[in-house]
Design a protein around this motif. Structure first.
Motif, PDB file in Angstrom:
ATOM      1  N   VAL A   1       0.836  -1.209   0.000  1.00  0.00           N
ATOM      2  CA  VAL A   1       0.000   0.000   0.000  1.00  0.00           C
ATOM      3  C   VAL A   1       0.865   1.251   0.000  1.00  0.00           C
ATOM      4  O   VAL A   1       0.620   2.206  -0.756  1.00  0.00           O
TER       5      VAL A   1
ATOM      6  N   VAL B   1       2.699   1.647  -3.460  1.00  0.00           N
ATOM      7  CA  VAL B   1       1.826   2.050  -4.564  1.00  0.00           C
ATOM      8  C   VAL B   1       1.550   3.547  -4.499  1.00  0.00           C
ATOM      9  O   VAL B   1       1.553   4.252  -5.509  1.00  0.00           O
ATOM     10  N   ALA B   2       1.340   4.056  -3.272  1.00  0.00           N
ATOM     11  CA  ALA B   2       1.048   5.484  -3.117  1.00  0.00           C
ATOM     12  C   ALA B   2       2.301   6.343  -3.203  1.00  0.00           C
ATOM     13  O   ALA B   2       2.284   7.444  -3.757  1.00  0.00           O
ATOM     14  N   GLY B   3       3.417   5.839  -2.642  1.00  0.00           N
ATOM     15  CA  GLY B   3       4.598   6.683  -2.521  1.00  0.00           C
ATOM     16  C   GLY B   3       5.741   6.325  -3.424  1.00  0.00           C
ATOM     17  O   GLY B   3       6.825   6.894  -3.299  1.00  0.00           O
TER      18      GLY B   3
ATOM     19  N   THR C   1       2.348   6.517 -10.593  1.00  0.00           N
ATOM     20  CA  THR C   1       1.338   7.235 -11.374  1.00  0.00           C
ATOM     21  C   THR C   1       1.576   8.739 -11.389  1.00  0.00           C
ATOM     22  O   THR C   1       1.311   9.387 -12.396  1.00  0.00           O
TER      23      THR C   1
ATOM     24  N   LEU D   1       3.859  14.397  -4.477  1.00  0.00           N
ATOM     25  CA  LEU D   1       3.258  13.620  -3.403  1.00  0.00           C
ATOM     26  C   LEU D   1       3.473  14.325  -2.065  1.00  0.00           C
ATOM     27  O   LEU D   1       4.326  15.203  -1.942  1.00  0.00           O
TER      28      LEU D   1
ATOM     29  N   PHE E   1       5.570  10.808   2.015  1.00  0.00           N
ATOM     30  CA  PHE E   1       5.910   9.818   1.001  1.00  0.00           C
ATOM     31  C   PHE E   1       7.270  10.123   0.367  1.00  0.00           C
ATOM     32  O   PHE E   1       8.019   9.205   0.016  1.00  0.00           O
TER      33      PHE E   1
ATOM     34  N   TYR F   1      10.409   7.464   0.200  1.00  0.00           N
ATOM     35  CA  TYR F   1      10.530   6.947  -1.166  1.00  0.00           C
ATOM     36  C   TYR F   1      11.884   6.286  -1.407  1.00  0.00           C
ATOM     37  O   TYR F   1      11.970   5.211  -2.019  1.00  0.00           O
TER      38      TYR F   1
END
Length: 703
Positions: A613, A616-618, A622, A628, A632, A636
């Motif tokens: 999770v 995917v976000a950090g 995308t 961000l 994050f 990273y």
């Protein structure tokens, strides 16, 4: 090593003899690949015309347009016509404003564009100096889809580009008409410039004639004054010469009547002179408005040089206008000269700086023209009537004198007083007429300077080149204005489609998800069995079971990569290294999740899900990491997901030095950390994990 092989062989025999287990293993191998393929294909061209043209946006124009002499403009209609040929968005052209807005509220349209009725008027408001920024109303349905609003933002850009194109087309039309006026307006005297010079020469001749008339009128009034003095001397003997006096006065009335007609002609001449000067100033203002079209400091400087003598002439003329308040006009001329000096002092100015100074220069020159009109109006309303009144007063006095002579009863004291008043009036008239003649002579001198300046301009080689350019190719000038700078874009690591750009992210994500699924279905702990030695050590069980785990994850990576390359057909500069990278990533991810589960059991599985999770976000898959949240961005650099994606991106777009090797080296560090967790951290947590498992079994609910 022998016991490790025995564990693997035992696992392989049990899997190969169990049909259900084989089906599950096959499913485990292909499910992550399907996840990656479907996501890549769904994002293949989401921002391309084929996709965005299916998204509907309502459009309606209320623009009423405007008519400027013979030129009718309706920029709103032209924008709509341009959008009809634009396939970037699914434009829906409604019959009224309400239908477009209602479509947004109902969800039929993602957005709506409404062009207001005063759009064209505001668009060209810069011509009048009172600039109004044109506004297009944009209605957007953010509730329907979050990403859709970002895609439909292209509609705003498309409309802005269309407005710019339409505006430039309008400028092209204006430039073409201007060129026709400058070069195509032929008269009996030839070109427009020759016609103007001929008219100015005629005006100069007329001024010479009026000066002569004024000098003659001054002589007449001076002679009349001498006659009055003679009449006063003859009053003692007036009875004997009464008849002669009446005849003389009658003759003088005829002379003054002629002088009144001359005064009317003089006033008309002065008004015509001011009108001509205003016309010349407006002509110079049009040249100043064309400075951005010329697009060059040299051309701008030449136009400024031509403007300076015109201002000199105007200032000289102001010195001849007595009794008038010209302070505002003098201030306007001073401000205009300041802007002219600013342009001439900066030879290296940019196109934007020239356009900005031109705007100020144009406004100030129009102010000078306006103040000149005010002075001209003041002359027509004040000085000209005064000149006429002088002659009319003389005429009234003569009429009164003649009446007195005709009705004289022998008392000549009234005649003497009338002659005194008449003498004073004649002296004032002579003075005013002489001053007027001198003023006209000064105006005539300035007019001759203007004529000389225009003749020099007409003979100037640069001016003739500009006229020739307007005459032969006005479209080239408009094209340069519309796009003075061309952008030469050189693609660095070009990628053909958005789907190929997203392939590294979804491929890496699929490998992690595939590892999670295998981890959930394949037990990590080796249970006692007749094929497994009783003296099996923990590290032997760890590596023996991981071989099966690794083979399943490797199959996932191979199937996913083959599908990316040959089924989805993503762009890939280095396909073999793309597969090698996927194998390394699968190995690092699977070993990490396997080690967490061996050491921490279900808690380790939960940690693997949490890592998914967060990554995917950090991980910047995308959206760029820089956009961000700061939290994050901080973590990273410590997550393997980003390095895995960077390695795959190198294969898709092209290598930059040793980036690919560095990313795989970081994954090697992840492998070492995983081994430490699986072999070392497991030992102190073994007792705790056994108690957790016992508690789970007692619950009779949890697996």
């Amino acid at each position: 090593m022998k016991n490790i092989i025995k564990v693997f062989q035992s696992d392989f025999r049990r899997l190969s003899t169990n049909v259900v287990a084989l089906v599950i293993v096959m499913g485990l191998s292909i499910i992550p690949a399907l996840y990656a393929w479907f996501n890549i294909m769904s994002n293949w061209d989401v921002y391309g015309p084929n996709a965005t043209s299916q998204m509907k946006i309502g459009v309606f124009s209320e623009d009423e347009g405007i008519a400027i002499k013979s030129l009718e403009l309706n920029i709103g209609e032209k924008v709509v016509e341009g959008l009809k040929t634009n396939d970037l968005i699914g434009w829906e052209f409604t019959d009224n404003k309400e239908a477009a807005i209602e479509g947004v509220y109902s969800g039929e349209y993602y957005a709506a564009l409404i062009i207001p009725e005063d759009f064209t008027v505001d668009m060209i408001s810069f011509i009048g100096g009172d600039i109004e920024n044109p506004t297009i109303q944009y209605y957007e349905n953010s509730k329907k889809n979050a990403i859709a609003t970002k895609i439909t933002s292209k509609a705003q850009k498309a409309v802005q580009e269309q407005v710019n194109v339409t505006f430039i087309e309008t400028l092209t039309e204006v430039v073409a008409k201007a060129s026709e006026t400058l070069t195509g307006m032929e008269t009996s005297d030839g070109s427009l410039m020759n016609t103007t010079l001929n008219r100015l020469h005629e005006m100069d001749d007329s001024l010479s004639t009026y000066v002569n008339l004024l000098n003659t009128l001054a002589l007449v009034t001076d002679s009349a004054g001498d006659l009055v003095e003679s009449s006063q001397a003859m009053i003692p003997n007036v009875e004997s010469i009464l008849e002669s006096s009446q005849s003389t006065v009658s003759g003088m009335q005829g002379s003054v009547l002629s002088a009144s007609r001359t005064a009317d002609a003089l006033a008309t001449l002065m008004e015509m002179s001011f009108d001509s000067l205003i016309t010349q100033m407006e002509g110079v203002s049009e040249q100043v408005d064309q400075l951005p079209a010329i697009g060059s400091y040299v051309k701008a400087s030449e136009v400024i040089d031509q403007l300076e003598p015109v201002l000199d002439h105007l200032e000289s003329i102001l010195g001849t206008v007595s009794g008038q308040d010209t302070s505002q006009l003098q201030l306007a001329i001073e401000n205009l000269r300041g802007s002219m000096d600013s342009i001439k002092s900066k030879a290296d100015m940019t196109q934007e700086e020239l356009a900005s100074l031109q705007k100020v220069l144009s406004e100030q020159l129009k102010n000078v023209v306006q103040e000149t009109k005010a002075v001209s109006s003041s002359f027509s309303n004040n000085i000209a009537p005064q000149l006429k009144n002088v002659v009319y007063n003389v005429q009234d006095v003569l009429v009164e004198t003649n009446s007195m002579l005709n009705s004289i009863d022998g008392n000549f004291s009234g005649i003497n007083l009338a002659l005194e008043d008449y003498k004073i009036t004649l002296d004032q008239g002579t003075t005013n007429i002489s001053e007027t003649a001198r003023s006209i002579e000064e105006i005539q001198g300035k007019l001759q300077n203007i004529i000389s300046g225009l003749e020099e301009l007409n003979d100037n080689e640069a001016y003739q080149e500009v006229l020739e350019l307007f005459e032969n190719n006005p479209e080239m000038i408009a094209q340069f204005i519309s796009s003075p700078v061309e952008m030469n874009t050189e693609a660095v690591y070009p990628i053909s489609s958005y789907g190929s750009q997203m392939a590294p992210f979804y491929t890496v994500l699929a490998l992690w998800v595939g590892g999670l699924i295998v981890m959930a279905l394949v037990h990590v702990h080796v249970k006692p069995h007749h094929d497994i030695p009783a003296d099996l050590k923990p590290y032997q069980a760890y590596f023996g079971r991981y071989i099966t785990y690794f083979l399943i994850c490797s199959a996932q990576a191979t199937i996913t990569v083959l599908g990316d390359l040959y089924f989805v057909q993503i762009q890939c500069v280095h396909p073999f290294l793309f597969w090698v990278g996927a194998m390394c990533i699968s190995f690092a991810f699977s070993l990490l999740m396997y080690s967490l589960t061996v050491a921490l059991g279900n808690v380790g599985e939960g940690i693997a899900v949490i890592l998914l999770v967060i990554q995917v976000a950090g991980g910047g898959g995308t959206f760029p990491v820089e956009v961000l949240p700061e939290a994050f961005q901080m973590i990273y650099k410590f997550l393997p997901f980003g390095y895995a994606m960077d390695a795959m991106k190198e294969c898709v777009g092209g290598f930059y030095r040793f980036t690919y090797v560095k990313c795989l080296a970081v994954l090697g560090i992840v492998v070492l950390i995983s081994l430490f967790i699986g072999l070392v951290v497991t030992i102190p947590f073994k007792g705790l994990m056994e108690k957790i498992e016992e508690s789970k079994e007692k619950s009779k609910v949890m697996l």
